[in-house]
Design a protein around this motif. Sequence first.
Motif, PDB file in Angstrom:
ATOM      1  N   SER A  24       1.662  12.897 -25.733  1.00 33.44           N
ATOM      2  CA  SER A  24       3.074  12.592 -25.718  1.00 33.44           C
ATOM      3  C   SER A  24       3.849  13.707 -26.404  1.00 33.44           C
ATOM      4  CB  SER A  24       3.350  11.258 -26.420  1.00 33.44           C
ATOM      5  OG  SER A  24       4.726  10.961 -26.397  1.00 33.44           O
ATOM      6  N   THR A  26       6.791  14.133 -28.052  1.00 33.84           N
ATOM      7  CA  THR A  26       7.839  13.330 -28.677  1.00 33.84           C
ATOM      8  C   THR A  26       8.747  14.135 -29.586  1.00 33.84           C
ATOM      9  OG1 THR A  26       6.393  11.387 -28.626  1.00 33.84           O
ATOM     10  CG2 THR A  26       8.268  11.302 -30.123  1.00 33.84           C
ATOM     11  N   ASP A  54      14.150  13.961 -31.663  1.00 34.57           N
ATOM     12  CA  ASP A  54      12.870  13.475 -31.168  1.00 34.57           C
ATOM     13  C   ASP A  54      13.156  12.474 -30.052  1.00 34.57           C
ATOM     14  OD1 ASP A  54      11.550  14.988 -33.097  1.00 34.57           O
ATOM     15  OD2 ASP A  54      11.488  13.336 -34.539  1.00 34.57           O
ATOM     16  N   GLN A 130      10.970   9.804 -22.470  1.00 33.91           N
ATOM     17  CA  GLN A 130       9.611  10.220 -22.781  1.00 33.91           C
ATOM     18  C   GLN A 130       9.166  11.339 -21.858  1.00 33.91           C
ATOM     19  OE1 GLN A 130       5.832   8.102 -21.638  1.00 33.91           O
ATOM     20  NE2 GLN A 130       5.763   7.611 -23.818  1.00 33.91           N
ATOM     21  N   ARG A 132       5.271  13.036 -21.114  1.00 40.18           N
ATOM     22  CA  ARG A 132       3.844  12.947 -21.462  1.00 40.18           C
ATOM     23  C   ARG A 132       3.031  13.822 -20.517  1.00 40.18           C
ATOM     24  NH1 ARG A 132       0.401   9.464 -24.369  1.00 40.18           N
ATOM     25  NH2 ARG A 132       2.223   8.252 -24.995  1.00 40.18           N
TER      26      ARG A 132
END
Length: 270
Positions: A24, A26, A54, A130, A132
């Motif tokens: 991830s 982040t 973030d 997000q 990923r």
Amino acid sequence: DTMSDSALKTAFQRRSGTPEGGMSLTEGWQWGLGDESEGLEAKQVPTKLSATTDLPHRILQPNRSIWYKRVVSFGRSGRLVVQADDGAQIFVDGVAIKREPGNVFPVPALQRAVLVVRVLNNAMAGGLRQVRWLHDMECEQWKIKEQIKQRVAMLARKQMLIGLPEAKALVETAIGQPTQAHLEAAEALYKNYPLLIGPWITAGDQSRAWISAWGEPTHPVDLFVGPDSLHLTLEGRQRGAIVHFDIHRWMSRPFYYRLVSGKVKTPVYF
């Protein structure tokens, strides 16, 4: 009433799941607002993104693009799964990466490359939720699960928004037991009733604007435009999960319009 309202609403509201495994991305993002003249797809990456954040990150900036940047390193090729409001563009060291279905982007092995994500926010509040990285096998397994969830969610949305009485029992079965046979049986009844959500208008500079809507790639979306509600003619046809019609030539005078896809029609708008 055999349909469970709670089950139908749960399936209706189901969003894309978060992939498991991988890495991830982040922390450590820089971000900034895009220029209002960028349009639907940007060609160049902005040079200065000074604010830091973030993920997830959302701000109240309707009808604006939001840019995000960070440095990444991947030891092998894989896929980036991006969850963003109203879609995303990806650039690696300034080069645009082609999108695969589901906001998935293939990336090679990278060493300290600059990853840039552009989010086009059509809602009141939007941003990047997000990012990923997954290796290819993980991504394929996740995509299979997501496809089943999306088919269930689509059936629930159609049953709530279109509501064919003859489809109700089959949709209920498909939600409770999403096998291939159950999904196909319910989908067959909605074959000519694609989901059509919208429209909304996105403005560029003073002379440019687009009418947009959510559709289904299986069915074209037709835009009808005219000087009054009784004289609408076909202005354009597009196909995709999101369609955008350039209406700059109509901006200098009042006009009426509607969208049509399969057997589904929007009201006539002014």
